[in-house]
Scaffold this motif. Structure first.
Motif, PDB file in Angstrom:
ATOM      1  N   ARG A  54      -2.693  12.964   4.604  1.00  0.00           N
ATOM      2  CA  ARG A  54      -1.396  12.656   5.197  1.00  0.00           C
ATOM      3  C   ARG A  54      -1.322  13.211   6.621  1.00  0.00           C
ATOM      4  NH1 ARG A  54       2.388  14.515   0.974  1.00  0.00           N
ATOM      5  NH2 ARG A  54       2.338  16.517   2.058  1.00  0.00           N
ATOM      6  N   ARG A  55      -1.786  14.421   6.804  1.00  0.00           N
ATOM      7  CA  ARG A  55      -1.757  15.026   8.140  1.00  0.00           C
ATOM      8  C   ARG A  55      -2.662  14.277   9.105  1.00  0.00           C
ATOM      9  NH1 ARG A  55      -2.033  21.428   6.292  1.00  0.00           N
ATOM     10  NH2 ARG A  55       0.203  21.647   5.798  1.00  0.00           N
ATOM     11  N   VAL A 114       8.509   8.924   3.302  1.00  0.00           N
ATOM     12  CA  VAL A 114       7.353   9.213   4.151  1.00  0.00           C
ATOM     13  C   VAL A 114       7.547   8.476   5.474  1.00  0.00           C
ATOM     14  CG1 VAL A 114       4.861   9.046   4.432  1.00  0.00           C
ATOM     15  CG2 VAL A 114       5.827   9.491   2.171  1.00  0.00           C
ATOM     16  N   GLU A 144       1.431  11.443   9.218  1.00  0.00           N
ATOM     17  CA  GLU A 144       2.593  11.140   8.384  1.00  0.00           C
ATOM     18  C   GLU A 144       3.304  12.419   7.955  1.00  0.00           C
ATOM     19  OE1 GLU A 144       0.982   6.985   6.359  1.00  0.00           O
ATOM     20  OE2 GLU A 144       0.999   8.843   5.189  1.00  0.00           O
ATOM     21  N   LYS A 168      -3.224  11.219   9.185  1.00  0.00           N
ATOM     22  CA  LYS A 168      -2.548   9.977   9.576  1.00  0.00           C
ATOM     23  C   LYS A 168      -1.306  10.236  10.425  1.00  0.00           C
ATOM     24  CE  LYS A 168      -3.877   7.326   5.449  1.00  0.00           C
ATOM     25  NZ  LYS A 168      -3.354   6.636   4.232  1.00  0.00           N
ATOM     26  N   MET A 199      -0.809   5.986   1.475  1.00  0.00           N
ATOM     27  CA  MET A 199      -0.421   7.027   0.502  1.00  0.00           C
ATOM     28  C   MET A 199      -1.214   6.824  -0.760  1.00  0.00           C
ATOM     29  SD  MET A 199       1.183   9.632  -0.182  1.00  0.00           S
ATOM     30  CE  MET A 199       1.832   9.534   1.473  1.00  0.00           C
ATOM     31  N   ALA A 244       6.101  13.791   4.991  1.00  0.00           N
ATOM     32  CA  ALA A 244       6.780  13.489   3.728  1.00  0.00           C
ATOM     33  C   ALA A 244       7.953  14.431   3.521  1.00  0.00           C
ATOM     34  CB  ALA A 244       5.807  13.600   2.560  1.00  0.00           C
TER      35      ALA A 244
END
Length: 209
Positions: A123-124, A166, A128, A126, A1, A130
């Motif tokens: 983030r996408r 997350v 992940e 990975k 992050m 949130a």
């Protein structure tokens, strides 16, 4: 992050994100005995009994900037602005967690949107997910204001209780805890061009309070 995302949603990384009305009262008293008191000048000029409306004065450290904005935009109201800013605060924080780029595009200045979009893409990549919930907004105060080169800027201090979490692609928690509220305090600076027909403000910067 990334550091940017942590700034927005985690108090563990860094501590986050009246106008007083006055009026003038006057009265005139007539005389019971001659000579008769002259009529007030406003009546002699045919203005009648009504006084022109008085716009509330601005007070505090942002008063001069608020006055400059109000002079350039007669429809400007600090209270109305703060109502909208509070809604935007919640929409941006929760929309950022969801990865809602379309909504963010309408509320963020280009340079801010580019940074937020980059974090969402990372983030996408990975896998992940949130989640962020703004439980309540405690304070919204205008702490600075200016109108320079045709651009109005308002700096607002937000204090709020926020929960964030997350999770990874495996469903395991990577950081945060949606069951725990964190008190956050931030300065958000909004801006808009005064020569534009678009009345909407956009978020131009965020700083830890």
């Amino acid at each position: 992050m990334t550091e940017l995302f942590s700034l927005l949603v985690f108090a563990g990384v860094a501590v986050f994100f009246a106008i007083k009305l006055y009026g003038v009262l006057g009265r005139s008293e007539g005389h019971m005995e001659p000579p008769k008191a002259p009529e007030p000048k406003s009546r002699a000029n045919g203005a009648g009994d009504r006084l022109p409306p008085v716009r509330p004065a601005f007070e505090g450290p942002a008063a001069a900037g608020l006055e400059a904005i109000a002079q350039a935009d007669r429809s400007f109201s600090p209270d109305g602005f703060l109502d909208g800013a509070g809604q935007a605060y919640r929409m941006i924080i929760e929309g950022f967690a969801r990865g809602d780029k379309d909504m963010l595009r309408t509320l963020l200045a280009d340079k801010v949107f580019d940074r937020y979009a980059a974090v969402i893409d990372e983030r996408r990549a990975k896998g992940e997910t949130a989640k962020t919930e703004v439980d309540r907004i405690i304070t919204t105060d205008i702490v600075d204001a200016s109108a320079d080169d045709g651009v109005a800027r308002l700096k607002v201090k937000f204090e709020a209780d926020i929960a964030s979490e997350v999770t990874g692609s495996d469903g395991q928690t990577v950081s945060g805890d949606l069951g725990q509220l964190a008190r956050v305090a931030e300065y958000w600076t909004f801006e808009r061009r005064l020569d534009s027909a678009d009345p909407n403000w956009v978020l131009a910067s965020v700083a830890v309070a």
